[in-house]
Design a protein around this motif. Structure first.
Motif, PDB file in Angstrom:
ATOM      1  N   MET A   1       0.531  -1.720  -0.586  1.00 39.35           N
ATOM      2  CA  MET A   1       0.198   0.204   0.177  1.00 39.35           C
ATOM      3  C   MET A   1       1.073   1.264   0.080  1.00 39.35           C
ATOM      4  O   MET A   1       0.347   1.824  -0.278  1.00 39.35           O
ATOM      5  N   ARG A   2       2.107   1.356   1.039  1.00 43.47           N
ATOM      6  CA  ARG A   2       2.637   2.505   0.896  1.00 43.47           C
ATOM      7  C   ARG A   2       3.569   2.476  -0.362  1.00 43.47           C
ATOM      8  O   ARG A   2       3.067   3.983  -1.301  1.00 43.47           O
ATOM      9  N   LEU A   3       3.983   1.650  -1.022  1.00 47.26           N
ATOM     10  CA  LEU A   3       4.351   2.245  -2.241  1.00 47.26           C
ATOM     11  C   LEU A   3       2.984   2.796  -3.635  1.00 47.26           C
ATOM     12  O   LEU A   3       3.294   3.325  -4.247  1.00 47.26           O
ATOM     13  N   PHE A   4       2.171   2.185  -3.557  1.00 44.44           N
ATOM     14  CA  PHE A   4       1.545   2.145  -4.686  1.00 44.44           C
ATOM     15  C   PHE A   4       0.618   4.199  -3.865  1.00 44.44           C
ATOM     16  O   PHE A   4       0.763   4.378  -4.856  1.00 44.44           O
ATOM     17  N   LEU A   5       0.943   4.403  -2.820  1.00 45.64           N
ATOM     18  CA  LEU A   5       0.607   5.475  -2.753  1.00 45.64           C
ATOM     19  C   LEU A   5       1.460   6.864  -3.176  1.00 45.64           C
ATOM     20  O   LEU A   5       1.583   7.620  -3.457  1.00 45.64           O
ATOM     21  N   LEU A   6       2.650   5.953  -2.611  1.00 45.71           N
ATOM     22  CA  LEU A   6       4.152   6.758  -3.285  1.00 45.71           C
ATOM     23  C   LEU A   6       4.101   7.050  -5.242  1.00 45.71           C
ATOM     24  O   LEU A   6       4.369   8.183  -5.400  1.00 45.71           O
ATOM     25  N   ALA A   7       3.451   5.702  -5.265  1.00 42.82           N
ATOM     26  CA  ALA A   7       3.116   6.197  -6.816  1.00 42.82           C
ATOM     27  C   ALA A   7       2.856   7.363  -7.630  1.00 42.82           C
ATOM     28  O   ALA A   7       2.405   8.169  -8.328  1.00 42.82           O
ATOM     29  N   VAL A   8       1.143   7.391  -7.225  1.00 42.54           N
ATOM     30  CA  VAL A   8       0.501   7.675  -6.681  1.00 42.54           C
ATOM     31  C   VAL A   8       1.070   9.190  -6.872  1.00 42.54           C
ATOM     32  O   VAL A   8       0.755  10.357  -7.703  1.00 42.54           O
ATOM     33  N   LEU A   9       1.470  10.122  -5.903  1.00 44.18           N
ATOM     34  CA  LEU A   9       2.261  11.223  -5.807  1.00 44.18           C
ATOM     35  C   LEU A   9       3.075  11.783  -6.008  1.00 44.18           C
ATOM     36  O   LEU A   9       2.607  12.425  -7.158  1.00 44.18           O
ATOM     37  N   GLN A  10       4.086  10.756  -6.738  1.00 40.92           N
ATOM     38  CA  GLN A  10       5.068  10.439  -7.953  1.00 40.92           C
ATOM     39  C   GLN A  10       4.412  11.022  -9.107  1.00 40.92           C
ATOM     40  O   GLN A  10       5.052  12.284 -10.202  1.00 40.92           O
ATOM     41  N   VAL A  59      13.787  12.899  -7.535  1.00 43.84           N
ATOM     42  CA  VAL A  59      13.905  12.328  -5.916  1.00 43.84           C
ATOM     43  C   VAL A  59      13.270  11.430  -5.220  1.00 43.84           C
ATOM     44  O   VAL A  59      13.102  10.263  -5.339  1.00 43.84           O
ATOM     45  N   LEU A  60      11.872  11.435  -5.620  1.00 44.12           N
ATOM     46  CA  LEU A  60      10.254  10.571  -5.286  1.00 44.12           C
ATOM     47  C   LEU A  60      11.110   9.475  -6.103  1.00 44.12           C
ATOM     48  O   LEU A  60      10.831   8.164  -5.077  1.00 44.12           O
ATOM     49  N   TRP A  61      10.594   9.392  -7.357  1.00 46.03           N
ATOM     50  CA  TRP A  61      11.174   8.252  -7.945  1.00 46.03           C
ATOM     51  C   TRP A  61      12.620   7.468  -7.762  1.00 46.03           C
ATOM     52  O   TRP A  61      12.418   6.288  -7.772  1.00 46.03           O
ATOM     53  N   MET A  62      13.153   8.338  -7.613  1.00 42.55           N
ATOM     54  CA  MET A  62      14.579   7.435  -7.325  1.00 42.55           C
ATOM     55  C   MET A  62      14.888   6.354  -5.087  1.00 42.55           C
ATOM     56  O   MET A  62      14.892   5.568  -5.160  1.00 42.55           O
ATOM     57  N   TYR A  63      13.799   7.031  -4.502  1.00 43.54           N
ATOM     58  CA  TYR A  63      13.197   6.548  -3.212  1.00 43.54           C
ATOM     59  C   TYR A  63      12.479   5.742  -4.159  1.00 43.54           C
ATOM     60  O   TYR A  63      12.799   4.615  -2.869  1.00 43.54           O
ATOM     61  N   ILE A  64      11.707   6.081  -4.614  1.00 44.23           N
ATOM     62  CA  ILE A  64      10.645   4.080  -5.106  1.00 44.23           C
ATOM     63  C   ILE A  64      11.655   3.375  -5.457  1.00 44.23           C
ATOM     64  O   ILE A  64      11.796   2.026  -4.512  1.00 44.23           O
ATOM     65  N   LEU A  65      12.767   3.694  -6.207  1.00 48.93           N
ATOM     66  CA  LEU A  65      13.578   2.537  -7.296  1.00 48.93           C
ATOM     67  C   LEU A  65      14.507   2.222  -6.054  1.00 48.93           C
ATOM     68  O   LEU A  65      14.734   0.726  -5.960  1.00 48.93           O
ATOM     69  N   ARG A  66      14.711   2.857  -5.191  1.00 49.81           N
ATOM     70  CA  ARG A  66      15.615   2.493  -4.052  1.00 49.81           C
ATOM     71  C   ARG A  66      15.111   0.985  -2.754  1.00 49.81           C
ATOM     72  O   ARG A  66      15.373   0.390  -2.619  1.00 49.81           O
ATOM     73  N   HIS A  67      13.515   1.932  -2.489  1.00 56.22           N
ATOM     74  CA  HIS A  67      13.068   0.795  -1.662  1.00 56.22           C
ATOM     75  C   HIS A  67      11.892  -0.165  -2.172  1.00 56.22           C
ATOM     76  O   HIS A  67      11.855  -1.145  -0.988  1.00 56.22           O
ATOM     77  N   PHE A  68      12.027  -0.274  -3.249  1.00 56.20           N
ATOM     78  CA  PHE A  68      10.747  -1.254  -3.781  1.00 56.20           C
ATOM     79  C   PHE A  68      11.494  -2.177  -4.976  1.00 56.20           C
ATOM     80  O   PHE A  68      12.109  -1.582  -5.716  1.00 56.20           O
ATOM     81  N   PRO A  69      10.862  -3.317  -5.119  1.00 47.71           N
ATOM     82  CA  PRO A  69      11.133  -3.865  -5.740  1.00 47.71           C
ATOM     83  C   PRO A  69      11.461  -3.267  -7.638  1.00 47.71           C
ATOM     84  O   PRO A  69       9.412  -2.689  -8.045  1.00 47.71           O
ATOM     85  N   PHE A  70      11.384  -3.392  -8.704  1.00 46.14           N
ATOM     86  CA  PHE A  70      11.507  -2.915  -9.649  1.00 46.14           C
ATOM     87  C   PHE A  70      10.220  -3.440 -10.861  1.00 46.14           C
ATOM     88  O   PHE A  70       9.247  -2.414 -11.098  1.00 46.14           O
ATOM     89  N   MET A 113      -3.631  -4.754  -9.646  1.00 50.00           N
ATOM     90  CA  MET A 113      -3.394  -5.905  -9.648  1.00 50.00           C
ATOM     91  C   MET A 113      -2.178  -5.700  -9.643  1.00 50.00           C
ATOM     92  O   MET A 113      -1.308  -6.798  -8.351  1.00 50.00           O
ATOM     93  N   ILE A 114      -1.111  -4.943  -9.731  1.00 55.65           N
ATOM     94  CA  ILE A 114      -0.022  -4.872  -9.211  1.00 55.65           C
ATOM     95  C   ILE A 114       0.591  -4.724  -8.003  1.00 55.65           C
ATOM     96  O   ILE A 114       1.486  -4.868  -7.178  1.00 55.65           O
ATOM     97  N   ALA A 115      -0.158  -4.090  -7.494  1.00 57.13           N
ATOM     98  CA  ALA A 115      -0.499  -3.705  -6.006  1.00 57.13           C
ATOM     99  C   ALA A 115      -0.589  -4.089  -4.778  1.00 57.13           C
ATOM    100  O   ALA A 115      -0.146  -4.232  -4.279  1.00 57.13           O
ATOM    101  N   GLN A 116      -1.321  -5.687  -5.756  1.00 55.36           N
ATOM    102  CA  GLN A 116      -1.918  -6.831  -4.747  1.00 55.36           C
ATOM    103  C   GLN A 116      -0.710  -7.131  -4.324  1.00 55.36           C
ATOM    104  O   GLN A 116       0.322  -7.508  -4.902  1.00 55.36           O
TER     105      GLN A 116
END
Length: 116
Positions: A1-10, A59-70, A113-116
């Motif tokens: 869920m955290r990835l999804f929210l960050l991706a929405v913001l990005q 910058v947010l995208w770099m954070y996402i890439l560092r902490h979540f699977p590509f 589906m990906i966020a599940q």
């Protein structure tokens, strides 16, 4: 869920930056090799806003890439297409055809589906 929210913001930052870039480009005169052209670029606040938004989005995208699977993060960027369609309709008063809406629904379903 955290990835999804960050991706929405990005995606929202990315779409907002593209919108500001569109406004900036509508106000830029035709290119000429003169100082007046470049001075108008340097004082175009829409362009400055777009650049700032792109930087924050990056910058947010770099954070996402560092902490979540590509494989989970990258497809979620496609949500920017959804926001882009909404901006095109609401801000720029463009006509969106039914097949485009079907594409948007498919993108949203894939993101879910990906966020599940």
């Amino acid at each position: 869920m955290r990835l999804f929210l960050l991706a929405v913001l990005q995606s929202m930052l990315l779409c907002g930056s593209q919108t500001l870039l569109k406004f900036a480009l509508m106000r830029i005169p035709s290119f000429v090799w003169e100082w007046s052209f470049f001075s108008k670029l340097l004082t175009n606040w829409w362009l400055l806003g777009a650049g700032t938004g792109f930087a924050c989005s990056g910058v947010l995208w770099m954070y996402i890439l560092r902490h979540f699977p590509f494989s989970h993060a990258y497809p979620l960027v496609s949500m920017a297409y959804v926001f882009g369609m909404i901006v095109a309709m609401v801000v720029f008063h463009e006509t969106i055809h039914w097949n485009q809406w079907i594409g948007v629904l498919l993108i949203m379903g894939g993101c879910f589906m990906i966020a599940q």
